[in-house]
Design a protein around this motif. Structure first.
Motif, mmCIF file in Angstrom:
data_model
loop_
_atom_site.group_PDB
_atom_site.id
_atom_site.type_symbol
_atom_site.label_atom_id
_atom_site.label_comp_id
_atom_site.label_asym_id
_atom_site.label_seq_id
_atom_site.Cartn_x
_atom_site.Cartn_y
_atom_site.Cartn_z
ATOM 1 N N ILE A 70 50.453 49.166 45.094
ATOM 2 C CA ILE A 70 49.896 48.381 43.994
ATOM 3 C C ILE A 70 49.423 49.350 42.925
ATOM 4 O O ILE A 70 48.841 50.394 43.226
ATOM 5 C CB ILE A 70 48.676 47.536 44.477
ATOM 6 N N ASP A 71 49.655 48.989 41.672
ATOM 7 C CA ASP A 71 49.135 49.739 40.536
ATOM 8 C C ASP A 71 48.684 48.756 39.470
ATOM 9 O O ASP A 71 49.222 47.645 39.366
ATOM 10 C CB ASP A 71 50.212 50.645 39.940
ATOM 11 N N VAL A 72 47.738 49.177 38.653
ATOM 12 C CA VAL A 72 47.246 48.332 37.566
ATOM 13 C C VAL A 72 48.156 48.500 36.359
ATOM 14 O O VAL A 72 48.478 49.621 35.963
ATOM 15 C CB VAL A 72 45.794 48.704 37.192
ATOM 16 N N VAL A 73 48.567 47.372 35.792
ATOM 17 C CA VAL A 73 49.315 47.374 34.532
ATOM 18 C C VAL A 73 48.303 47.348 33.388
ATOM 19 O O VAL A 73 48.364 48.143 32.469
ATOM 20 C CB VAL A 73 50.287 46.173 34.446
ATOM 21 N N HIS A 74 47.355 46.401 33.459
ATOM 22 C CA HIS A 74 46.257 46.387 32.490
ATOM 23 C C HIS A 74 45.152 45.428 32.925
ATOM 24 O O HIS A 74 45.346 44.563 33.771
ATOM 25 C CB HIS A 74 46.755 46.103 31.062
ATOM 26 N N PHE A 75 43.994 45.636 32.310
ATOM 27 C CA PHE A 75 42.843 44.770 32.536
ATOM 28 C C PHE A 75 42.743 43.804 31.372
ATOM 29 O O PHE A 75 42.736 44.228 30.212
ATOM 30 C CB PHE A 75 41.540 45.584 32.597
ATOM 31 N N GLY A 76 42.687 42.496 31.684
ATOM 32 C CA GLY A 76 42.422 41.487 30.675
ATOM 33 C C GLY A 76 40.939 41.162 30.671
ATOM 34 O O GLY A 76 40.152 41.773 31.397
ATOM 35 N N ARG A 77 40.545 40.175 29.885
ATOM 36 C CA ARG A 77 39.131 39.781 29.832
ATOM 37 C C ARG A 77 38.679 39.135 31.140
ATOM 38 O O ARG A 77 37.633 39.465 31.671
ATOM 39 C CB ARG A 77 38.900 38.814 28.656
ATOM 40 N N THR A 78 39.512 38.229 31.671
ATOM 41 C CA THR A 78 39.187 37.542 32.929
ATOM 42 C C THR A 78 40.195 37.859 34.026
ATOM 43 O O THR A 78 40.097 37.330 35.125
ATOM 44 C CB THR A 78 39.156 36.007 32.733
ATOM 45 N N SER A 79 41.155 38.721 33.721
ATOM 46 C CA SER A 79 42.240 38.972 34.675
ATOM 47 C C SER A 79 42.482 40.465 34.866
ATOM 48 O O SER A 79 41.953 41.301 34.133
ATOM 49 C CB SER A 79 43.532 38.315 34.180
ATOM 50 N N ILE A 80 43.284 40.730 35.864
ATOM 51 C CA ILE A 80 43.819 42.065 36.081
ATOM 52 C C ILE A 80 45.306 41.858 36.368
ATOM 53 O O ILE A 80 45.672 40.956 37.128
ATOM 54 C CB ILE A 80 43.089 42.810 37.221
ATOM 55 N N VAL A 81 46.146 42.631 35.715
ATOM 56 C CA VAL A 81 47.592 42.528 35.913
ATOM 57 C C VAL A 81 48.037 43.743 36.716
ATOM 58 O O VAL A 81 47.731 44.887 36.349
ATOM 59 C CB VAL A 81 48.353 42.435 34.576
ATOM 60 N N LEU A 82 48.733 43.480 37.804
ATOM 61 C CA LEU A 82 49.165 44.517 38.725
ATOM 62 C C LEU A 82 50.682 44.559 38.806
ATOM 63 O O LEU A 82 51.357 43.604 38.407
ATOM 64 C CB LEU A 82 48.606 44.233 40.122
ATOM 65 N N LYS A 83 51.203 45.645 39.334
ATOM 66 C CA LYS A 83 52.613 45.716 39.706
ATOM 67 C C LYS A 83 52.653 46.169 41.152
ATOM 68 O O LYS A 83 51.709 46.804 41.651
ATOM 69 C CB LYS A 83 53.415 46.637 38.795
ATOM 70 N N SER A 84 53.743 45.835 41.839
ATOM 71 C CA SER A 84 53.846 46.168 43.251
ATOM 72 C C SER A 84 55.241 46.680 43.577
ATOM 73 O O SER A 84 56.232 46.271 42.966
ATOM 74 C CB SER A 84 53.542 44.940 44.108
ATOM 75 N N GLU A 85 55.268 47.558 44.543
ATOM 76 C CA GLU A 85 56.524 48.054 45.097
ATOM 77 C C GLU A 85 56.343 48.128 46.603
ATOM 78 O O GLU A 85 55.299 48.561 47.081
ATOM 79 C CB GLU A 85 56.838 49.444 44.545
ATOM 80 N N VAL A 86 57.345 47.683 47.316
ATOM 81 C CA VAL A 86 57.340 47.799 48.775
ATOM 82 C C VAL A 86 58.518 48.683 49.147
ATOM 83 O O VAL A 86 59.616 48.513 48.623
ATOM 84 C CB VAL A 86 57.462 46.417 49.452
ATOM 85 N N ARG A 87 58.249 49.627 50.035
ATOM 86 C CA ARG A 87 59.317 50.537 50.444
ATOM 87 C C ARG A 87 59.266 50.763 51.947
ATOM 88 O O ARG A 87 58.247 50.536 52.603
ATOM 89 C CB ARG A 87 59.218 51.864 49.700
ATOM 90 N N ASN A 88 60.397 51.205 52.472
ATOM 91 C CA ASN A 88 60.484 51.582 53.881
ATOM 92 C C ASN A 88 59.767 52.917 54.025
ATOM 93 O O ASN A 88 60.074 53.879 53.319
ATOM 94 C CB ASN A 88 61.961 51.708 54.282
ATOM 95 N N LYS A 89 58.787 52.978 54.900
ATOM 96 C CA LYS A 89 57.977 54.183 55.057
ATOM 97 C C LYS A 89 58.813 55.381 55.481
ATOM 98 O O LYS A 89 58.596 56.496 55.006
ATOM 99 C CB LYS A 89 56.862 53.927 56.082
ATOM 100 N N MET A 90 59.757 55.186 56.360
ATOM 101 C CA MET A 90 60.523 56.304 56.901
ATOM 102 C C MET A 90 61.627 56.794 55.959
ATOM 103 O O MET A 90 61.854 57.989 55.845
ATOM 104 C CB MET A 90 61.114 55.930 58.262
ATOM 105 N N THR A 91 62.318 55.860 55.295
ATOM 106 C CA THR A 91 63.440 56.254 54.437
ATOM 107 C C THR A 91 63.069 56.338 52.958
ATOM 108 O O THR A 91 63.851 56.858 52.169
ATOM 109 C CB THR A 91 64.600 55.250 54.575
#
Length: 130
Positions: A70-91
């Motif tokens: 998870i990473d923050v894209v930006h902070f809004g007044r009442t919100s927080i916008v995130l981005k996500s990536e899921v990956r295989n831990k081993m590969t």
């Protein structure tokens, strides 16, 4: 991207094709986004407002260990916008990306409420504050 959570893909997480069920993965991402937002905004009353396009890039199978970033894209007044990536831990192969997840901070009446945050804060830094 900071990877916070690992999941072990078990038989109950699979679809009829024998790979990780997309709905299960999205539930894990939603939970991770909520937990991240609760910690960042210091409020347990957080709801998911929106998830942008979801890009499935590969699949996971039983026994795989995946990690959710998870990473923050930006902070809004009442919100927080995130981005996500899921990956295989081993590969390190990407499984899914979500560019925008909007989480909204609520007051005790369930209404959007300003949170006053403008940057990422780490719990360790809050603890050290006088």
């Amino acid at each position: 991207m900071r990877f916070h959570t690992r999941k072990w893909v078990k038989p109950e997480d699979l679809n009829p094709n024998g790979t990780l069920f997309g709905g299960k993965l999205l539930a894990w991402i939603d939970e991770e986004a909520a937990l991240y937002s609760i910690i960042q905004l210091e409020n347990q009353r957080i709801v998911t407002k929106h998830m942008s396009e979801i890009n499935f890039m590969s699949s996971a199978k039983q026994g795989d260990i995946i990690e959710i970033g998870i990473d923050v894209v930006h902070f809004g007044r009442t919100s927080i916008v995130l981005k996500s990536e899921v990956r295989n831990k081993m590969t390190q192969e990407k499984i899914i990306t979500v560019d925008n997840i909007t989480m909204v901070n609520l007051d005790s009446f369930g209404r959007p409420s300003a949170h006053g945050k403008t940057k990422i804060e780490y719990v360790k830094d809050r603890i050290l504050k006088p």
